[in-house]
Design an enzyme around this catalytic site. Structure first.
Site, PDB file in Angstrom:
ATOM      1  N   ALA A 243      39.439  35.538  53.430  1.00  0.00           N
ATOM      2  CA  ALA A 243      38.970  34.828  52.462  1.00  0.00           C
ATOM      3  C   ALA A 243      38.717  34.813  50.906  1.00  0.00           C
ATOM      4  CB  ALA A 243      37.397  35.901  52.572  1.00  0.00           C
ATOM      5  N   HIS A 244      37.791  34.511  50.169  1.00  0.00           N
ATOM      6  CA  HIS A 244      37.365  33.624  49.206  1.00  0.00           C
ATOM      7  C   HIS A 244      37.446  34.811  47.764  1.00  0.00           C
ATOM      8  CE1 HIS A 244      32.989  34.924  49.854  1.00  0.00           C
ATOM      9  NE2 HIS A 244      33.157  35.981  48.628  1.00  0.00           N
ATOM     10  N   ASN A 245      38.356  34.712  46.846  1.00  0.00           N
ATOM     11  CA  ASN A 245      38.360  35.041  45.599  1.00  0.00           C
ATOM     12  C   ASN A 245      39.684  36.692  46.299  1.00  0.00           C
ATOM     13  OD1 ASN A 245      35.788  33.948  44.732  1.00  0.00           O
ATOM     14  ND2 ASN A 245      37.180  34.130  43.100  1.00  0.00           N
ATOM     15  N   SER A 263      37.083  38.771  48.587  1.00  0.00           N
ATOM     16  CA  SER A 263      37.776  39.804  47.140  1.00  0.00           C
ATOM     17  C   SER A 263      38.572  41.342  47.645  1.00  0.00           C
ATOM     18  CB  SER A 263      36.337  40.679  46.669  1.00  0.00           C
ATOM     19  OG  SER A 263      36.043  38.777  45.555  1.00  0.00           O
TER      20      SER A 263
END
EC number: 2.3.1.191
Length: 330
Positions: A243-245, A263
């Site tokens: 997922a993102h980051n 994250s």
């Protein structure tokens, strides 16, 4: 068809030949399925008995095992049969699909794109504005590379893969079929009136290091603010979600159907077992191992092994399972 003598095979492996065989070797195969012209592998004691009934003319074995070759059969003793197997598979690896032209006439390549020497671009590919492809990049048919993306030398991208805008891809990577790099992350918040969901824009990108391999139908989402990062040498199986980051260190492994929420940070050399799920904003420190099917709800210390749902120290969890079995038996 490629054929090799047992001596030619050992010239590559540099092991110790025990016995001999007059058969030419034309490929590797499992012990149970091998024919008299094939070589097999024994890396574990539990497979030793299969050698007696196997038709293979040769086998590569760990030097810690005791195996008699038999009549017109040979074994090659090596320190690590798995690593030796990799060399043999590479030896017999068929040639990849061929390109009749460097850039297929149905490919769409924007005039601003920079294409390095020796690149191959297959049918129906799309290469967008200001894309930079290093030397020797291979795009198989139906690959899309969107604007301002950079791809390093000798990276191979298989059919159906989409790499979104502004991504930075290293050299010598392999992306298998239908990989998604740089799609929007999953982010929504309730609207002020509470009657709908507001999409959170993701304006970052994805940065992938060198020698990264990503399996079929896996996804790496772009960062919300900055970048989702995969370090050099990471190996990602099929059907994995990053997922993102998220930030992955060097040489991390993620097995099939595992997933990282937003994250998450993985230290160098972390191993994530198949079907495992990692909660958002956690850190799994260097060298840690997450067992298959686990649900990680807290940070994991360096070098620690966790298993279960919720995941806990593997030794504690195994003791709990033993106690539960005893309790069930009364």
């Amino acid at each position: 068809m490629k054929e090799f003598t047992i001596k030619e095979i050992n010239d590559i492996l540099k092991g110790e030949i025990v016995g001999d065989t007059t058969f030419k070797i034309n490929g590797p195969e499992q012990l149970e399925r091998a024919t008299t012209n094939q070589i097999s592998f024994i890396g574990n004691r539990k497979y030793v008995n299969l050698w007696e009934t196997s038709k293979a003319c040769a086998a590569i074995i760990n030097d810690s095992l005791v195996v008699e070759p038999g009549e017109n059969r040979a074994i090659i003793r090596v320190k690590n049969a798995d690593l030796a197997m990799a060399k043999i598979l590479e030896l017999f690896n068929p040639d990849p699909p061929k390109f009749e032209t460097d850039i297929h006439p149905t490919a769409v390549v924007h005039e601003s794109a920079i294409i390095g020497e020796g690149c191959k671009i297959g049918a129906n590919c799309y290469v967008g504005n200001d894309v930079v492809l290093g030397d020797g990049v291979v795009l198989y048919p139906n690959v899309s590379i969107f604007d301002e993306t950079t791809i390093g030398n000798n990276t191979v991208v298989w059919s159906g893969t989409v790499i979104r805008e502004r991504c930075v891809i290293g050299s010598n990577c392999i992306f298998h079929t239908n990989v998604s790099i740089g799609a929007d992350g999953f982010g929504y918040r309730p609207s002020e009136d509470g009657r709908s969901l507001v999409k959170i824009p993701h304006i970052g990108n994805v940065i992938i290091g060198n020698y990264v391999e990503i399996g079929a139908s896996s996804t790496v989402d772009r960062g919300k603010f900055s970048s989702t990062i995969l370090g050099d040498g990471c190996k990602i199986d099929n059907l994995v979600q990053i997922a993102h980051n998220c930030v992955l260190g060097r040489s991390c492994i993620m097995a099939g159907s595992s997933g990282l929420a937003g994250s998450v940070t993985l230290g160098d050399g972390v191993i994530i077992g198949g079907s495992s799920s990692i909660k958002d904003h956690l850190t799994i420190h260097a060298g840690a191992v997450v067992g298959g099917g686990s649900g990680v709800m807290n940070d994991v210390a360096a070098g620690k092994s966790v298993v279960g749902y919720p995941a806990t120290d593997s030794r504690d969890m195994f003791r709990q399972w033993v106690a539960l079995r005893k309790l069930a038996k009364g």
